[in-house]
Design an enzyme around this catalytic site. Sequence first.
Site, PDB file in Angstrom:
ATOM      1  N   ARG A  15       0.842  -1.075  -0.065  1.00  0.00           N
ATOM      2  CA  ARG A  15       0.006  -0.151  -0.044  1.00  0.00           C
ATOM      3  C   ARG A  15       1.062   0.971   0.167  1.00  0.00           C
ATOM      4  O   ARG A  15       2.019   1.214   0.380  1.00  0.00           O
ATOM      5  CB  ARG A  15      -0.960   0.036   1.260  1.00  0.00           C
ATOM      6  CG  ARG A  15      -0.256  -0.204   2.357  1.00  0.00           C
ATOM      7  CD  ARG A  15      -0.730   0.366   3.556  1.00  0.00           C
ATOM      8  NE  ARG A  15      -0.418   1.570   3.870  1.00  0.00           N
ATOM      9  CZ  ARG A  15      -0.501   2.238   5.187  1.00  0.00           C
ATOM     10  NH1 ARG A  15      -1.117   1.746   6.275  1.00  0.00           N
ATOM     11  NH2 ARG A  15       0.058   3.596   5.212  1.00  0.00           N
ATOM     12  N   ASN A  29      -5.306   7.734   2.273  1.00  0.00           N
ATOM     13  CA  ASN A  29      -5.055   7.329   3.428  1.00  0.00           C
ATOM     14  C   ASN A  29      -3.736   7.196   3.960  1.00  0.00           C
ATOM     15  O   ASN A  29      -2.673   6.970   3.330  1.00  0.00           O
ATOM     16  CB  ASN A  29      -5.232   5.518   3.383  1.00  0.00           C
ATOM     17  CG  ASN A  29      -5.012   5.039   4.798  1.00  0.00           C
ATOM     18  OD1 ASN A  29      -5.843   5.174   5.877  1.00  0.00           O
ATOM     19  ND2 ASN A  29      -3.849   4.074   4.912  1.00  0.00           N
ATOM     20  N   GLU A  30      -3.340   8.232   4.983  1.00  0.00           N
ATOM     21  CA  GLU A  30      -2.180   8.327   5.532  1.00  0.00           C
ATOM     22  C   GLU A  30      -1.130   8.902   4.629  1.00  0.00           C
ATOM     23  O   GLU A  30      -0.046   8.341   4.254  1.00  0.00           O
ATOM     24  CB  GLU A  30      -1.426   7.135   6.331  1.00  0.00           C
ATOM     25  CG  GLU A  30      -2.474   6.742   7.429  1.00  0.00           C
ATOM     26  CD  GLU A  30      -1.848   5.722   8.381  1.00  0.00           C
ATOM     27  OE1 GLU A  30      -2.404   5.326   9.622  1.00  0.00           O
ATOM     28  OE2 GLU A  30      -0.948   4.994   7.725  1.00  0.00           O
ATOM     29  N   GLU A  52      -8.258   6.666  13.631  1.00  0.00           N
ATOM     30  CA  GLU A  52      -7.768   5.241  13.719  1.00  0.00           C
ATOM     31  C   GLU A  52      -6.836   5.128  15.113  1.00  0.00           C
ATOM     32  O   GLU A  52      -6.066   6.051  15.165  1.00  0.00           O
ATOM     33  CB  GLU A  52      -6.754   4.942  12.626  1.00  0.00           C
ATOM     34  CG  GLU A  52      -7.234   4.518  11.216  1.00  0.00           C
ATOM     35  CD  GLU A  52      -6.437   4.188  10.129  1.00  0.00           C
ATOM     36  OE1 GLU A  52      -5.223   3.562  10.788  1.00  0.00           O
ATOM     37  OE2 GLU A  52      -6.426   4.298   8.885  1.00  0.00           O
ATOM     38  N   LYS A  83      -3.193  -9.190   9.294  1.00  0.00           N
ATOM     39  CA  LYS A  83      -3.728 -10.318   9.905  1.00  0.00           C
ATOM     40  C   LYS A  83      -3.665 -10.259  11.384  1.00  0.00           C
ATOM     41  O   LYS A  83      -4.537 -11.042  11.920  1.00  0.00           O
ATOM     42  CB  LYS A  83      -3.538 -11.705   9.226  1.00  0.00           C
ATOM     43  CG  LYS A  83      -2.270 -11.989   9.249  1.00  0.00           C
ATOM     44  CD  LYS A  83      -2.331 -13.416   8.259  1.00  0.00           C
ATOM     45  CE  LYS A  83      -0.802 -13.919   8.368  1.00  0.00           C
ATOM     46  NZ  LYS A  83      -0.160 -12.886   7.147  1.00  0.00           N
ATOM     47  N   PHE A  84      -2.449  -9.892  11.850  1.00  0.00           N
ATOM     48  CA  PHE A  84      -2.192  -9.926  13.184  1.00  0.00           C
ATOM     49  C   PHE A  84      -2.525  -8.684  14.066  1.00  0.00           C
ATOM     50  O   PHE A  84      -2.320  -8.525  15.101  1.00  0.00           O
ATOM     51  CB  PHE A  84      -0.901 -10.317  13.560  1.00  0.00           C
ATOM     52  CG  PHE A  84      -0.542 -11.681  13.031  1.00  0.00           C
ATOM     53  CD1 PHE A  84      -1.544 -12.757  13.506  1.00  0.00           C
ATOM     54  CD2 PHE A  84       0.489 -11.986  12.302  1.00  0.00           C
ATOM     55  CE1 PHE A  84      -1.307 -14.297  12.742  1.00  0.00           C
ATOM     56  CE2 PHE A  84       0.845 -13.234  11.794  1.00  0.00           C
ATOM     57  CZ  PHE A  84       0.021 -14.254  12.053  1.00  0.00           C
TER      58      PHE A  84
END
Length: 655
Positions: A112, A150-151, A307, A356-357
Amino acid sequence: MTWIPGRTGFRYGGDYNPEQWSSEVWAEDIRLMQDAGVNLVSIGIFSWVMLEPREGEYDFSFLDEIIGMLSDAGIDIDLATPTAAPPAWFWKAYPDSHPVLRDGTRVGFGSRGMVSPSSPDYRRAATAIASKLAERYGTHPAVVMWHVHNEYGAPISDSYDDNSVTAFRAWLRTRYGTLDTLNRAWGTQFWGQTYGEWDEIDAPRQSASVSNQAQRLDFQRFTSDALLACFTAERDAIRAHSDRPITTNFMATNCPSVDYWKWAKEVDIVANDHYLAAERTDNHVMLAMDADLTRSLAASEPWILMEHSSSAVNWQPRNIAKRPGELARNSLQHVARGCDAVMFFQFRASRYGAEKFHSAMLPHAGTNSRVWREVVGLGGELASLSEVAGSRVSARVAIVWSIESFWAMDLDWRPSADLDHRERIEAFYSSLWRRGVTVDFVHPSADLTGYAAVFAPSLYLLADAEAANIREYVAGGGILAVSYFSGIVMANDEVPAGAYPGQLREVLGLAVHEFLPLRDGELVTLDTGATGSVWADDIVLTGAEAVANYTNGPAASGVAITRNRHGRGAAHYVSTTLASVDLDRFVESVLDDAGVAHAVLPDGLEIVTRESESQRVRFLLNHSDDAIEYEGNQVEGGAVFVVRENADAVPHYGA
């Protein structure tokens, strides 16, 4: 600034990535959102390839369905443009849009983040998808705001590709007008770098030795402006079809490539992402600092915590889980310091991919988990505090935050490898935090007249107008406190004529004839009993009085700390890194000089006040494990109390 339309009270929710799940899961998620009190979700952030599977071919069926379901459930939408993740077809069609690192490495597809911000193909494609989204959803009643990209600036910002070089030259023409002006500003006569044609100028790539530092500073300015131009292009494309507020998510103290003072003027609402440095035992203090800077960027208007994490993140060396109660305490700490919307990344934990973590509101363990119970509890807590939304936080003390100064100070070949602007800011902020002093952050050109005291822990670079602004503040009765290696250079990293610190010499009433950096681990002592490290100065007083002197080290018998009367105010100067307890005494002396009330709070206790015309609300946050008694209130370990004026204390989220 505006605020999110549609309802009163706090907004609560987070990023939602329905493209990772089936529509059956969407229905379950929306039911759970309702259970948790969620009233706002951000969607579409990484959905470009679903919305535009081939260039110019749009498919909004996925968004139509999820927006309809959220709308029917009474959940509002922060609709994102998906431009932080261009599709594979984009990279195949426009390979010169790949960013290039300073060492020449071409960054590939598969992650990303930003492409070259100066790529005309990227700008065109990004504004096209933003425009199409706004045409379709710009007046949808559930789409209450817009989230661009985003960011910006993460994970990379500056690019050294050919498009960026061309854009950099155009930016320099606008800034300087002529090559003669540029050559003077950059001091190109040094090392024979003088330019005779504009196309001789390149980006400041990795070179054999130190590159021209003024050029590198300008490239940082250019990069921030190039990223901002990407935002404003998408914003304007949306604005043509929608009157809803438009923002993007900042990373207030943690994005070294973006000048947020400029950016804050271009968004309708300031929004911020914040993640704890999990292993720091003082990460709650750093959270407060980040929140205070965000509130300052928002000019004390309400802002969005866009966030943060429900528990552990996934990119730090050791991703430590939050302890019971910490999820709510972190959230309410942001609320105490001015935010009116609490959002998480993300709602449902991802089963695949790089994150995913990363924790989520709904973790892999599901609804029979501590995290989910705390998420639901926090929704209720925010609802019970709804009348606090819209109130303000005020401060009598400010810290100067100049990203341009940080850019310049962090360049190569400074007098000591131990110079660290971030460390000095954190040290002074932490001392004020321990004394219950609420802090605003200010740009050096800002109106300072409303502050009793202004601290400049790290202000290496000062433009002439900024230096004049600080002098006028002190002359008008303000109290200034400055740490070493401040006021050293002007706008283009050039040293003004005369002794250091040329930009602050007059207001400090002293001249530094030589920097005296200390060896690694070397300590010096002062005649007050204080201890210093990292730095010392050879100071000659030109009006200031000596408050403390060195007893040993390279500046033995010389001046260490000073105070100078300037007009109706005074300026304090400290020329070394004082040990923590000694810095506390210095900070206290400045606050006393300014008439600012302060008191050492019990260890771990934080107190912040929000006020409106109708009420005054104090937040008492206990970051320690032990109960704390304060003014008749028993604040349990890990708990938060909210004290309404003329009302009983209301406990919130004991651990």
